[in-house]
Design a protein around this motif. Structure first.
Motif, short mmCIF file in Angstrom:
data_model
loop_
_atom_site.label_atom_id
_atom_site.label_comp_id
_atom_site.label_asym_id
_atom_site.label_seq_id
_atom_site.Cartn_x
_atom_site.Cartn_y
_atom_site.Cartn_z
N GLN A 111 9.98 6.60 -0.60
CA GLN A 111 11.21 6.52 -1.39
C GLN A 111 11.91 5.17 -1.15
N ASP A 112 11.86 4.69 0.08
CA ASP A 112 12.46 3.39 0.39
C ASP A 112 11.75 2.28 -0.40
N LEU A 113 10.42 2.39 -0.50
CA LEU A 113 9.65 1.41 -1.26
C LEU A 113 10.03 1.46 -2.74
N GLU A 114 10.20 2.66 -3.27
CA GLU A 114 10.59 2.81 -4.68
C GLU A 114 11.97 2.22 -4.93
N ILE A 115 12.89 2.45 -4.01
CA ILE A 115 14.24 1.90 -4.16
C ILE A 115 14.20 0.37 -4.10
N ASP A 152 0.86 -1.17 0.00
CA ASP A 152 0.00 0.00 0.00
C ASP A 152 0.90 1.23 0.00
N GLU A 153 1.05 1.84 -1.16
CA GLU A 153 1.97 2.98 -1.29
C GLU A 153 1.59 4.13 -0.38
N ASN A 154 0.29 4.35 -0.15
CA ASN A 154 -0.14 5.43 0.75
C ASN A 154 0.34 5.17 2.17
N GLU A 155 0.30 3.92 2.59
CA GLU A 155 0.77 3.58 3.93
C GLU A 155 2.25 3.94 4.08
N PHE A 156 3.05 3.58 3.07
CA PHE A 156 4.49 3.86 3.14
C PHE A 156 4.78 5.36 3.00
N ASP A 157 3.94 6.06 2.25
CA ASP A 157 4.08 7.50 2.14
C ASP A 157 3.77 8.15 3.50
N ASN A 158 2.72 7.67 4.16
CA ASN A 158 2.32 8.23 5.46
C ASN A 158 3.38 8.05 6.54
N TYR A 190 10.18 -1.50 9.54
CA TYR A 190 8.75 -1.22 9.43
C TYR A 190 7.97 -2.47 9.01
N VAL A 191 8.40 -3.13 7.96
CA VAL A 191 7.62 -4.29 7.49
C VAL A 191 7.75 -5.48 8.44
N TRP A 192 8.82 -5.52 9.20
CA TRP A 192 9.00 -6.60 10.17
C TRP A 192 8.64 -6.17 11.59
N LYS A 193 7.92 -5.06 11.73
CA LYS A 193 7.65 -4.51 13.07
C LYS A 193 6.98 -5.52 14.00
N ASP A 194 6.11 -6.36 13.46
CA ASP A 194 5.45 -7.35 14.30
C ASP A 194 6.38 -8.48 14.71
N ASP A 195 7.44 -8.70 13.93
CA ASP A 195 8.40 -9.77 14.19
C ASP A 195 9.68 -9.25 14.82
#
Length: 111
Positions: free
Chosen positions: A81-85, A70-76, A99-104
């Motif tokens: 930019q990290d997602l684009e890279i 969800d690009e909006n989530e990553f923008d928020n 961020y993506v591993w925050k639950d782990d």
């Protein structure tokens, strides 16, 4: 961690580094654990829940056309930019991974 495994191994009579290395290699070759030895950092990481590792990597290594973020989530959260890279260069920043591993994150003690 390797120190935890060393303590466990001592309780069953595996006391030398070569015995422990042989046991870890055997379990790794049999697919029971993941224990990589390419670097000193990796030598200290032992994954006993392989499905957890697959799931964690699947959160990052994915086909962006099929499994989109969800690009909006990553923008928020300031990571657009990290997602684009990640998509363009296959490079994940530490912030992105955290961020993506925050639950782990509690299970990723080598971060």
């Amino acid at each position: 961690s390797l120190s935890t495994v060393k303590n466990m191994a001592n309780t069953i009579g595996i006391t030398t580094a070569s015995e422990l290395d042989s046991a870890l290699q055997l379990f790794h070759e049999r697919g029971m654990i993941v224990h990589l030895t390419a670097t000193e950092v990796l030598k200290n990481v032992i994954v006993i829940n392989i499905q957890w590792l697959i799931d964690a990597l699947g959160k990052v290594i994915r086909d962006g056309k099929v499994h989109t973020f969800d690009e909006n989530e990553f923008d928020n959260v300031g990571l657009k930019q990290d997602l684009e890279i990640l998509y363009e260069e296959a490079i994940a920043s530490r912030d992105f991974l955290e961020y993506v591993w925050k639950d782990d994150h509690k299970e990723i003690d080598f971060f």
